[in-house]
Design a protein around this motif. Structure first.
Motif, PDB file in Angstrom:
ATOM      1  N   ARG A 122       1.055  -1.228   0.081  1.00 18.88           N
ATOM      2  CA  ARG A 122       0.182  -0.045  -0.107  1.00 18.88           C
ATOM      3  C   ARG A 122       0.773   1.157  -0.142  1.00 18.88           C
ATOM      4  NH1 ARG A 122      -5.096   1.217   1.389  1.00 18.88           N
ATOM      5  NH2 ARG A 122      -5.517   3.864   0.821  1.00 18.88           N
ATOM      6  N   PRO A 123       1.261   1.845  -1.237  1.00 18.66           N
ATOM      7  CA  PRO A 123       1.895   3.207  -1.380  1.00 18.66           C
ATOM      8  C   PRO A 123       1.557   4.043  -0.411  1.00 18.66           C
ATOM      9  CG  PRO A 123       1.883   2.075  -3.370  1.00 18.66           C
ATOM     10  CD  PRO A 123       0.567   1.473  -2.537  1.00 18.66           C
ATOM     11  N   THR A 124       2.367   4.623   0.688  1.00 20.12           N
ATOM     12  CA  THR A 124       1.808   5.740   1.537  1.00 20.12           C
ATOM     13  C   THR A 124       3.014   6.599   1.802  1.00 20.12           C
ATOM     14  OG1 THR A 124       0.242   4.178   2.516  1.00 20.12           O
ATOM     15  CG2 THR A 124       0.631   6.174   3.682  1.00 20.12           C
ATOM     16  N   LEU A 125       2.713   7.950   1.849  1.00 19.54           N
ATOM     17  CA  LEU A 125       3.290   9.025   2.111  1.00 19.54           C
ATOM     18  C   LEU A 125       2.854   9.667   3.652  1.00 19.54           C
ATOM     19  CD1 LEU A 125       6.164  10.844   1.973  1.00 19.54           C
ATOM     20  CD2 LEU A 125       4.662  12.332   0.487  1.00 19.54           C
ATOM     21  N   LEU A 126       3.601   9.102   4.809  1.00 22.66           N
ATOM     22  CA  LEU A 126       3.259   9.592   5.833  1.00 22.66           C
ATOM     23  C   LEU A 126       3.568  11.144   6.082  1.00 22.66           C
ATOM     24  CD1 LEU A 126       3.905   6.283   8.022  1.00 22.66           C
ATOM     25  CD2 LEU A 126       1.942   7.241   7.216  1.00 22.66           C
ATOM     26  N   GLU A 127       2.925  11.787   7.042  1.00 25.14           N
ATOM     27  CA  GLU A 127       3.099  13.358   7.275  1.00 25.14           C
ATOM     28  C   GLU A 127       4.518  13.554   8.022  1.00 25.14           C
ATOM     29  OE1 GLU A 127       0.436  11.883  10.578  1.00 25.14           O
ATOM     30  OE2 GLU A 127       0.825  11.385   8.525  1.00 25.14           O
ATOM     31  N   PHE A 128       5.261  12.805   8.300  1.00 20.45           N
ATOM     32  CA  PHE A 128       6.411  13.085   9.165  1.00 20.45           C
ATOM     33  C   PHE A 128       7.597  13.272   8.176  1.00 20.45           C
ATOM     34  CE2 PHE A 128       3.945  10.259  11.789  1.00 20.45           C
ATOM     35  CZ  PHE A 128       3.601  11.122  12.817  1.00 20.45           C
ATOM     36  N   LYS A 129       8.292  14.311   8.274  1.00 17.91           N
ATOM     37  CA  LYS A 129       9.393  14.734   7.295  1.00 17.91           C
ATOM     38  C   LYS A 129      10.599  13.792   7.320  1.00 17.91           C
ATOM     39  CE  LYS A 129      11.487  17.952  10.446  1.00 17.91           C
ATOM     40  NZ  LYS A 129      11.896  19.638  10.482  1.00 17.91           N
ATOM     41  N   GLU A 130      10.741  13.209   8.603  1.00 17.49           N
ATOM     42  CA  GLU A 130      11.867  12.179   8.819  1.00 17.49           C
ATOM     43  C   GLU A 130      11.583  11.103   7.795  1.00 17.49           C
ATOM     44  OE1 GLU A 130      11.496  14.762  12.257  1.00 17.49           O
ATOM     45  OE2 GLU A 130      10.061  13.639  11.135  1.00 17.49           O
ATOM     46  N   LEU A 131      10.640  10.569   7.543  1.00 18.67           N
ATOM     47  CA  LEU A 131      10.246   9.264   6.650  1.00 18.67           C
ATOM     48  C   LEU A 131      10.075   9.587   5.299  1.00 18.67           C
ATOM     49  CD1 LEU A 131       7.311   8.021   8.942  1.00 18.67           C
ATOM     50  CD2 LEU A 131       9.745   7.623   9.009  1.00 18.67           C
ATOM     51  N   TYR A 132      10.563  10.952   4.808  1.00 18.13           N
ATOM     52  CA  TYR A 132      10.535  11.212   3.318  1.00 18.13           C
ATOM     53  C   TYR A 132      11.767  10.499   2.545  1.00 18.13           C
ATOM     54  CZ  TYR A 132      10.166  13.826  -0.961  1.00 18.13           C
ATOM     55  OH  TYR A 132      10.043  14.285  -2.466  1.00 18.13           O
ATOM     56  N   ASN A 133      12.727  10.553   3.396  1.00 15.29           N
ATOM     57  CA  ASN A 133      14.080   9.890   2.724  1.00 15.29           C
ATOM     58  C   ASN A 133      14.083   8.635   3.032  1.00 15.29           C
ATOM     59  OD1 ASN A 133      14.913  12.259   1.360  1.00 15.29           O
ATOM     60  ND2 ASN A 133      15.959  12.871   3.262  1.00 15.29           N
ATOM     61  N   TRP A 134      14.955   7.683   2.294  1.00 13.89           N
ATOM     62  CA  TRP A 134      14.924   6.174   2.269  1.00 13.89           C
ATOM     63  C   TRP A 134      15.617   5.766   3.720  1.00 13.89           C
ATOM     64  CZ3 TRP A 134      19.429   3.364   3.352  1.00 13.89           C
ATOM     65  CH2 TRP A 134      20.397   3.927   2.932  1.00 13.89           C
ATOM     66  N   ASP A 135      16.628   6.486   4.215  1.00  9.92           N
ATOM     67  CA  ASP A 135      17.464   6.121   5.415  1.00  9.92           C
ATOM     68  C   ASP A 135      16.473   6.528   6.655  1.00  9.92           C
ATOM     69  OD1 ASP A 135      17.434   8.842   4.817  1.00  9.92           O
ATOM     70  OD2 ASP A 135      19.493   9.162   5.286  1.00  9.92           O
ATOM     71  N   GLY A 136      15.580   7.350   6.529  1.00  6.46           N
ATOM     72  CA  GLY A 136      14.798   7.810   7.969  1.00  6.46           C
ATOM     73  C   GLY A 136      13.889   6.723   7.719  1.00  6.46           C
ATOM     74  N   ALA A 137      13.234   6.349   6.651  1.00  9.13           N
ATOM     75  CA  ALA A 137      12.228   5.366   6.752  1.00  9.13           C
ATOM     76  C   ALA A 137      12.747   4.182   7.006  1.00  9.13           C
ATOM     77  CB  ALA A 137      11.502   5.513   5.393  1.00  9.13           C
ATOM     78  N   ALA A 138      13.893   3.654   6.451  1.00 10.49           N
ATOM     79  CA  ALA A 138      14.273   2.216   6.983  1.00 10.49           C
ATOM     80  C   ALA A 138      14.673   2.256   8.360  1.00 10.49           C
ATOM     81  CB  ALA A 138      15.556   2.060   6.078  1.00 10.49           C
ATOM     82  N   GLU A 139      15.188   3.279   8.994  1.00  4.93           N
ATOM     83  CA  GLU A 139      15.581   3.453  10.364  1.00  4.93           C
ATOM     84  C   GLU A 139      14.412   3.379  11.181  1.00  4.93           C
ATOM     85  OE1 GLU A 139      18.110   6.145  13.642  1.00  4.93           O
ATOM     86  OE2 GLU A 139      17.772   6.708  11.348  1.00  4.93           O
ATOM     87  N   PHE A 140      13.314   3.925  10.621  1.00  7.29           N
ATOM     88  CA  PHE A 140      12.002   3.986  11.465  1.00  7.29           C
ATOM     89  C   PHE A 140      11.672   2.527  11.660  1.00  7.29           C
ATOM     90  CE2 PHE A 140       7.366   4.039  11.495  1.00  7.29           C
ATOM     91  CZ  PHE A 140       7.090   4.377  12.582  1.00  7.29           C
ATOM     92  N   VAL A 141      11.400   1.805  10.425  1.00  7.20           N
ATOM     93  CA  VAL A 141      10.898   0.603  10.427  1.00  7.20           C
ATOM     94  C   VAL A 141      11.683  -0.346  11.252  1.00  7.20           C
ATOM     95  CG1 VAL A 141      10.376  -1.613   8.920  1.00  7.20           C
ATOM     96  CG2 VAL A 141       9.628   0.703   8.048  1.00  7.20           C
ATOM     97  N   ALA A 142      12.857  -0.379  11.201  1.00  8.94           N
ATOM     98  CA  ALA A 142      13.790  -1.344  12.026  1.00  8.94           C
ATOM     99  C   ALA A 142      13.551  -1.116  13.338  1.00  8.94           C
ATOM    100  CB  ALA A 142      15.378  -1.169  11.627  1.00  8.94           C
ATOM    101  N   ASP A 143      13.402   0.334  13.904  1.00  4.96           N
ATOM    102  CA  ASP A 143      13.283   0.522  15.394  1.00  4.96           C
ATOM    103  C   ASP A 143      11.787   0.287  15.884  1.00  4.96           C
ATOM    104  OD1 ASP A 143      15.937   1.274  15.326  1.00  4.96           O
ATOM    105  OD2 ASP A 143      15.519   3.470  15.375  1.00  4.96           O
ATOM    106  N   TYR A 144      11.016   0.638  14.962  1.00  4.51           N
ATOM    107  CA  TYR A 144       9.372   0.536  15.488  1.00  4.51           C
ATOM    108  C   TYR A 144       8.862  -0.767  15.647  1.00  4.51           C
ATOM    109  CZ  TYR A 144       4.608   2.091  15.575  1.00  4.51           C
ATOM    110  OH  TYR A 144       3.367   2.381  16.382  1.00  4.51           O
ATOM    111  N   LEU A 145       9.536  -1.737  14.824  1.00  3.76           N
ATOM    112  CA  LEU A 145       8.815  -3.120  15.008  1.00  3.76           C
ATOM    113  C   LEU A 145       9.776  -4.206  15.681  1.00  3.76           C
ATOM    114  CD1 LEU A 145       7.719  -3.549  11.108  1.00  3.76           C
ATOM    115  CD2 LEU A 145       6.656  -2.805  13.017  1.00  3.76           C
ATOM    116  N   ASN A 146       9.165  -5.425  16.184  1.00  7.66           N
ATOM    117  CA  ASN A 146       9.985  -6.367  16.582  1.00  7.66           C
ATOM    118  C   ASN A 146      10.146  -7.610  15.793  1.00  7.66           C
ATOM    119  OD1 ASN A 146      10.876  -5.154  19.233  1.00  7.66           O
ATOM    120  ND2 ASN A 146       8.900  -5.932  20.200  1.00  7.66           N
ATOM    121  N   ILE A 147      11.248  -8.448  15.585  1.00  9.67           N
ATOM    122  CA  ILE A 147      11.458  -9.305  14.758  1.00  9.67           C
ATOM    123  C   ILE A 147      10.644 -10.701  15.254  1.00  9.67           C
ATOM    124  CG2 ILE A 147      13.206 -10.606  13.559  1.00  9.67           C
ATOM    125  CD1 ILE A 147      15.038  -8.223  13.929  1.00  9.67           C
ATOM    126  N   GLU A 148      10.111 -11.359  14.237  1.00  7.28           N
ATOM    127  CA  GLU A 148       9.691 -12.468  14.595  1.00  7.28           C
ATOM    128  C   GLU A 148      10.343 -13.442  13.298  1.00  7.28           C
ATOM    129  OE1 GLU A 148       5.391 -12.520  13.753  1.00  7.28           O
ATOM    130  OE2 GLU A 148       5.084 -12.137  16.120  1.00  7.28           O
TER     131      GLU A 148
END
Length: 861
Positions: A122-148
């Protein structure tokens, strides 16, 4: 296709042959009679019993289907058609390539409904400017979730949860990580894809214990080549090099051999350490299934292709050894199957998805350009036919249906939490990184990096701490546990403009070794650096009007006194032995009058001056003064004689200074010494005040909360509640006023349940009479104000007529201003009275009509 698949099939074939051979030998042995020794051996072997391991699969998490929208529970006709298309594609791939592993096409979602993997993005652009670049989005996903991790690790998952649900539950496997990250990257404009393939054990389990922490990796510095100076025609040639070229070559050769030997030893040591730290062999090497993200160049000014590991949020090159093979690639538009050999991992693979020789796409409407080169003759012959048959040859392709996933939503509070429960710990090679949510820790700590000497993380070397939202503007603290050195960095905005503070944890008090850096642009004195020891203090300045850029102070030891200490002796500071001031060149003064260095020998009662060197000279002028014996007595008359002054003048043609000029110069120097001494005391007091402030700030650890953060700002929340309460009270008051206009008149007669005819007529007359009287009173009030303003204006005009001759310009302007304002007020009152006269009869008639229509009075009228 991965090389491990071919090896696995060969191993299985060998195992089957061994089993068949063993069965044949067993049938032959059953027909033979066993001897006693053989029977004993058989009985002994029967005691050895083995139990095959049982693999327990954890039950899948169940979801409440009532929480999901209908798109999660059912498929649209177009989605069913796509699923049939995908099943047909899978059958063809199985028939053509029987040795390939199954493709990840249509897993079930959280409601148990089959969904095509492309529609899960589901392509989505969230309203936070930190998630506009790939490094910020990748860091957020890695930190926000726990691994299964996948169970088993060599099989594809049976279920793929939607990105919206993954955001809510804050955990997922590698495919769910990659799907969420790909959705965010495509929404931000990147050309991103999800990859299904094989990776190493450390990558699949997010084991970074053998990797260096990204915060510790040094950035590659680009060395600029020194520009060779151009030799002009009349430039003075440098002196000839008289050294032996043979000896220089021999020295360079020996130095190169030493460097080569050191480099060889370093490489051998690194290889030895790498061999010791090498992970144990993995029995599932090449079979562990993993998913990651591919970003192709082109969009968002991406210069080259790269991978993103969703578990860590880090980028990897296209030949990364962490990835061992690749089965398929997909985005929200199409699905591609890799047809290239992966015997060397992903090294050398082509990612031109428009090339059908290396990538087999599922849907014909491939958005990537095909590698088709038409012949020139065919183009000329078919040019005319294309225009005629263009309308008839339009072929309809099956395109991708819209995503069935709900819109991705993320609240500001959840975004600030960043990690599940606000905390996350990562272990690296000889380092440990702890991350905390903003405002979670009382001291504003958001991350802590601990560096150790050993791999067991027992011998702590240093700690990096990062802060945010602190009232004291502290943003970083580095503590070296080996040397005891502490370095604190601050953001702009502190009262004394402190930028950096270095000190020893064992001696944090004043009059110890420390270094302070300041924001010199924000300070009046331009102080840039202050370095202090037990016996010295050095200060550096910039951009000062007096051209001072350096100050040095040498302290002496305090005199020991027996008996009770004076309370004021500690505040006086250390005794000063020497003070040095250095100045930049002031081009508005001659060089022999512009002081370059000023030395106050306080202990020796001397003052030494050094002037700047003239451009045509190689030496500088200098002076030295001896202080008068009674220079420190207040009110004393200072004497001066020629023996108290010595000078060295470079230019002998210049006239010598007179005694009066030298005396005045000495007086100015004494004042400068006293000023310098006071500045040193002020610097010492400033250091004490800064240290006291830091002690109080560390004890309080207050955090700044934005006025726009209504959830955390208690003042703003209280003010908002107060405004809401006032608005509610005002609304209730207006409603009460509009509810019953007969209430005061009914209260006079005791609020009877039923009114008589006489009471009804009386109420009506009293209510109308009250309104009439209020309208008349309001008109009289407006008239009275009108007459009062008119009388005051007439009085002012009469006063002006009497004093017009003796009035000044300011009084006349004041009179004219008053007249304008008075006339404006009179005009407004006149308009109000006229409008009131026009509206009063209508208000009277409206009230009379309301009384006639009132339920309590309508039966009598």
């Amino acid at each position: 296709m991965d090389a491990s698949e071919q090896n696995e099939s060969e191993v299985n074939q060998i195992d089957n042959d061994d089993v068949i051979q063993e069965e044949d030998e067993t049938e032959k042995e059953e027909g033979e009679d066993l001897t006693e020794d053989a029977e004993a051996l058989k009985a002994e072997l029967a005691k050895i019993v083995v139990h095959p391991p049982s693999y327990e699969v954890s039950p899948m998490e169940e979801f409440d289907q009532a929480e999901f929208s209908p798109s999660y529970k059912d498929n649209l006709p177009k989605e069913n058609l796509v699923l049939q298309y995908a099943e047909n594609f899978r059958r063809q791939m199985v028939q053509l390539y029987r040795d390939r592993k199954p493709l990840f096409l249509n897993p079930v979602n959280e409601c148990g409904v089959e969904k095509f993997v492309c529609t899960t993005i589901r392509p989505t652009l969230l309203e936070f400017k930190e998630l506009y670049n790939w490094d910020g989005a990748a860091e957020f996903v890695a930190d926000y979730l726990n691994i299964e991790p996948l169970k088993p690790e060599y099989e594809l998952p049976k279920r793929l949860i939607s990105p919206a649900t993954v955001l809510k539950r804050q955990k997922g496997n590698c495919f769910e990580y990659s799907t969420l990250l790909c959705s965010m990257l495509i929404g931000a404009g990147y050309d991103a894809y999800v990859i299904s393939g094989y990776a190493t054990k450390e990558t699949c389990l997010a084991d970074e214990s053998r990797d260096i922490c990204p915060l510790l990796k040094k950035k590659e510095e680009v060395k600029e080549e020194a520009k060779k100076k151009e030799m002009k025609k009349y430039t003075v040639k440098p002196p000839r090099d008289l050294r032996s070229k043979f000896e220089l070559k021999q020295d360079a050769k020996r130095e190169a051999e030493k460097q080569a030997e050191k480099e060889k030893q370093r490489k051998e040591e690194e290889e030895r350490i790498a061999e010791l730290e090498k992970p144990p062999p993995d029995p599932y090497f090449g079979l562990r299934i993993h998913a990651w993200v591919l970003v192709l160049s082109g969009k968002r000014e991406v210069p080259e292709n790269f991978f993103i590991e969703p578990f860590t949020g880090l980028s990897h090159p296209m030949d990364s050894p962490n990835y061992l093979g690749m089965e398929s690639v997909w985005n929200n538009v199409n699905y591609w199957v890799n047809m290239q050999d992966c015997s060397e991992g992903v090294k050398g693979l082509s990612f031109d998805l428009g090339d059908p020789t290396v990538w087999e796409y599922m849907f014909p409407n491939n958005d990537k350009p095909l590698l088709k080169i038409p012949d020139a003759e065919d183009d000329l012959n078919d040019m005319d036919d294309e225009e005629d048959n263009e309308e008839h040859e339009v072929e309809k392709y099956l395109d991708m249906p819209p995503s069935w996933v709900d819109a991705l939503k993320l609240s500001h509070r959840d975004f600030q939490m960043r990690c599940p429960h606000g905390k996350k710990t990562k272990v690296y090679k000889r380092a440990k990184l702890e991350k905390f949510a903003h405002y979670l820790m009382k001291d504003g700590l958001i991350s802590r990096l601990s560096v150790y000497e050993d791999r067991e993380l027992t011998d702590l070397m240093k700690v990096h701490e990062y802060y945010a939202h602190r009232s004291d503007k502290l943003n970083q603290r580095l503590t070296n546990h080996r040397t005891g050195q502490v370095c604190e960095n601050f953001d702009p905005g502190r009262p004394r403009c402190l930028k950096e503070h270095q000190f020893k944890s064992s001696a944090p008090g004043p009059e110890n070794e420390r270094v302070m850096m300041f924001y010199n642009e924000a300070r009046v004195d331009g102080l840039q650096k202050r370095e202090e020891t037990q016996t010295e203090m050095t200060e550096e300045y910039s951009n000062r009007d007096d051209f001072l850029y350096y100050k040095y102070v040498e302290f002496g030891k305090r005199a020991k006194k027996f008996g009770p200490q004076e309370t004021s002796s500690a505040n006086k500071g250390r005794p000063i032995n020497k003070m040095i001031q250095k100045f930049n060149r002031n081009r508005n003064k001659p060089a022999n009058e512009d002081i370059a260095e000023l030395i106050f020998h306080v202990a020796e009662d001397k003052i030494h001056l050094s002037y700047h060197t003239e451009d045509v000279r190689i030496a500088a002028s200098a002076r030295e003064f001896l202080k008068p014996p009674n220079w420190d007595e207040k009110g004393a008359v200072l004497t001066f004689n020629p023996e108290m002054h010595q000078t060295f003048q470079v230019d002998p043609t210049l006239p010598m200074n007179k005694q009066v000029e030298l005396y005045e110069m000495l007086m100015e120097l004494l004042k400068a010494e006293e000023k310098c001494r006071n500045e040193v005391r002020d610097s010492q007091n400033e250091v004490r005040n800064i240290l006291d402030d830091r002690t109080k700030e560390e004890a309080a650890s207050e955090l700044d909360i934005s006025v726009y953060d209504t959830e955390r700002n208690e003042k703003a929340k209280k003010h908002r509640r107060e405004l809401e309460r006032q608005q509610l009270e005002e609304k209730m008051r207006k409603q009460e006023m509009d509810i019953d206009y007969l209430a005061p008149f009914l209260a006079k007669i005791g609020n009877p349940e039923k009114l008589s005819k006489q009471q009804a007529f009386s109420l009506k007359e009293e209510c109308l009479a009250d309104l009439k009287q209020r309208l008349i009173d309001k008109a009289n009030l407006i008239q009275a104000r009108f007459e009062k303003e008119s009388q005051e204006l007439e009085k002012k005009q009469a006063w002006y007529q009497q004093n017009q001759v003796s009035m000044g310009k300011e009084d006349e302007e004041e009179y004219l201003t008053y007249c304008k304002e008075a006339i404006f007020r009179i005009h407004i009152l006149d308009l109000r009275l006229t409008r009131h006269k026009e509206q009063a009869p209508h208000k009277y008639m409206q009230l009379e009509q309301k009384l006639r229509n009132d339920e309590r009075l309508s039966e009598f009228f």
